[in-house]
Write a protein that holds these residues in place. Structure first.
Motif, PDB file in Angstrom:
ATOM      1  N   ARG A   1     -33.411 -36.828 -66.927  1.00  0.00           N
ATOM      2  CA  ARG A   1     -33.925 -37.879 -67.799  1.00  0.00           C
ATOM      3  C   ARG A   1     -35.426 -37.707 -68.030  1.00  0.00           C
ATOM      4  O   ARG A   1     -36.096 -36.970 -67.308  1.00  0.00           O
ATOM      5  N   HIS A   2     -35.933 -38.422 -69.033  1.00  0.00           N
ATOM      6  CA  HIS A   2     -37.368 -38.453 -69.303  1.00  0.00           C
ATOM      7  C   HIS A   2     -38.058 -39.167 -68.146  1.00  0.00           C
ATOM      8  O   HIS A   2     -37.582 -40.202 -67.674  1.00  0.00           O
ATOM      9  N   ASP A   3     -39.172 -38.613 -67.675  1.00  0.00           N
ATOM     10  CA  ASP A   3     -39.830 -39.191 -66.498  1.00  0.00           C
ATOM     11  C   ASP A   3     -40.869 -40.255 -66.837  1.00  0.00           C
ATOM     12  O   ASP A   3     -41.530 -40.791 -65.950  1.00  0.00           O
ATOM     13  N   GLY A   4     -41.013 -40.563 -68.129  1.00  0.00           N
ATOM     14  CA  GLY A   4     -41.961 -41.599 -68.533  1.00  0.00           C
ATOM     15  C   GLY A   4     -43.351 -41.083 -68.821  1.00  0.00           C
ATOM     16  O   GLY A   4     -44.212 -41.821 -69.309  1.00  0.00           O
ATOM     17  N   THR A   5     -43.622 -39.814 -68.530  1.00  0.00           N
ATOM     18  CA  THR A   5     -44.960 -39.266 -68.755  1.00  0.00           C
ATOM     19  C   THR A   5     -44.942 -38.017 -69.631  1.00  0.00           C
ATOM     20  O   THR A   5     -45.941 -37.319 -69.731  1.00  0.00           O
ATOM     21  N   GLY A   6     -43.804 -37.727 -70.220  1.00  0.00           N
ATOM     22  CA  GLY A   6     -43.715 -36.554 -71.079  1.00  0.00           C
ATOM     23  C   GLY A   6     -42.940 -35.405 -70.480  1.00  0.00           C
ATOM     24  O   GLY A   6     -42.697 -34.404 -71.139  1.00  0.00           O
ATOM     25  N   GLY A   7     -42.537 -35.537 -69.219  1.00  0.00           N
ATOM     26  CA  GLY A   7     -41.773 -34.487 -68.562  1.00  0.00           C
ATOM     27  C   GLY A   7     -40.328 -34.903 -68.346  1.00  0.00           C
ATOM     28  O   GLY A   7     -39.862 -35.910 -68.866  1.00  0.00           O
ATOM     29  N   VAL A   8     -39.619 -34.114 -67.554  1.00  0.00           N
ATOM     30  CA  VAL A   8     -38.210 -34.369 -67.255  1.00  0.00           C
ATOM     31  C   VAL A   8     -38.049 -34.563 -65.755  1.00  0.00           C
ATOM     32  O   VAL A   8     -38.555 -33.767 -64.959  1.00  0.00           O
ATOM     33  N   ALA A   9     -37.366 -35.632 -65.369  1.00  0.00           N
ATOM     34  CA  ALA A   9     -37.096 -35.917 -63.964  1.00  0.00           C
ATOM     35  C   ALA A   9     -35.653 -35.546 -63.637  1.00  0.00           C
ATOM     36  O   ALA A   9     -34.770 -35.597 -64.492  1.00  0.00           O
ATOM     37  N   ASP A  10     -35.426 -35.189 -62.378  1.00  0.00           N
ATOM     38  CA  ASP A  10     -34.093 -34.818 -61.907  1.00  0.00           C
ATOM     39  C   ASP A  10     -33.745 -35.699 -60.718  1.00  0.00           C
ATOM     40  O   ASP A  10     -34.326 -35.566 -59.637  1.00  0.00           O
TER      41      ASP A  10
END
Length: 205
Positions: free
Chosen positions: A14-23
């Motif tokens: 998912r989107h991590d809220g800061t422009g990256g991708v979280a797992d």
């Protein structure tokens, strides 16, 4: 809003809220937290309270997620898949084989449960003693049910800026997975319209 285990699994990227991708499955600890959030969805199939989440189980769930996301990409085609892994998707035939093999790890017999005045529900009877195997098989069966059901036709990849989620379209005009994505997409379109540099003809052209 209805929840599906297969969609929940796919959404662990998912989107991590800061422009990256979280797992959400990056470590056994985060995987355990995700599993316990799915306890209600998996009720009747596996008791997550008895699970011990180690590197092996976490890796197996990640492998199953790869297969599910590859098949989600196939389901939304010819529209583009999620940007998170569009460049490294598992081949469809491999994804199908992986999903079916995971589902086959547990032999089950469907059981109907009808508690009091509540609606009837389906459970499973299994001789499998390994709870980890039961979890993998239950997630795989849930993905098979999802991909063979009517919701597959409404599956979409959210195309809002920075979003990498898949979602099930709930009404005819829905373009994004949630209102915040719609707001972000509209803001991006507004910015593009009002900041486009007009082209001018050069003298003598």
């Amino acid at each position: 809003m209805e929840r599906w285990p297969a969609l929940e699994l796919a959404s662990t990227i998912r989107h991590d809220g800061t422009g990256g991708v979280a797992d959400d499955l990056a470590t056994p600890q985060s995987t355990a937290r995700w599993i316990h959030r799915q306890a209600e969805l998996l009720a009747g199939h596996v008791d997550v309270a008895g699970l011990t989440v180690d590197e092996k189980l976490s890796g197996e769930i990640v492998g199953l997620r790869r297969a599910v996301r590859a098949l989600f990409a196939q389901a939304v085609s010819p529209a583009p898949p999620s940007r998170a892994d569009a460049h490294r998707l598992m081949p469809v035939e491999q994804a199908l084989a992986h999903l079916n093999a995971a589902a086959a790890r547990e032999a089950i017999v469907p059981q109907l449960d009808w508690p009091g005045d509540a609606p009837p529900r389906v459970g499973v009877l299994s001789d499998e003693s390994d709870t980890n195997v039961r979890l993998i098989a239950a997630l795989a069966r849930a993905a098979i049910d999802f991909l063979s059901g009517p919701q597959r036709e409404q599956l979409r990849a959210c195309n809002a800026p920075r979003c990498v989620r898949y979602f099930v379209k709930s009404h005819g005009r829905q373009e994004w997975c949630k209102p915040s994505c719609g707001n972000r997409a509209r803001a991006a379109r507004h910015y593009q319209r009002h900041n486009a540099t007009p082209t001018r003809d050069l003298p003598g052209t």
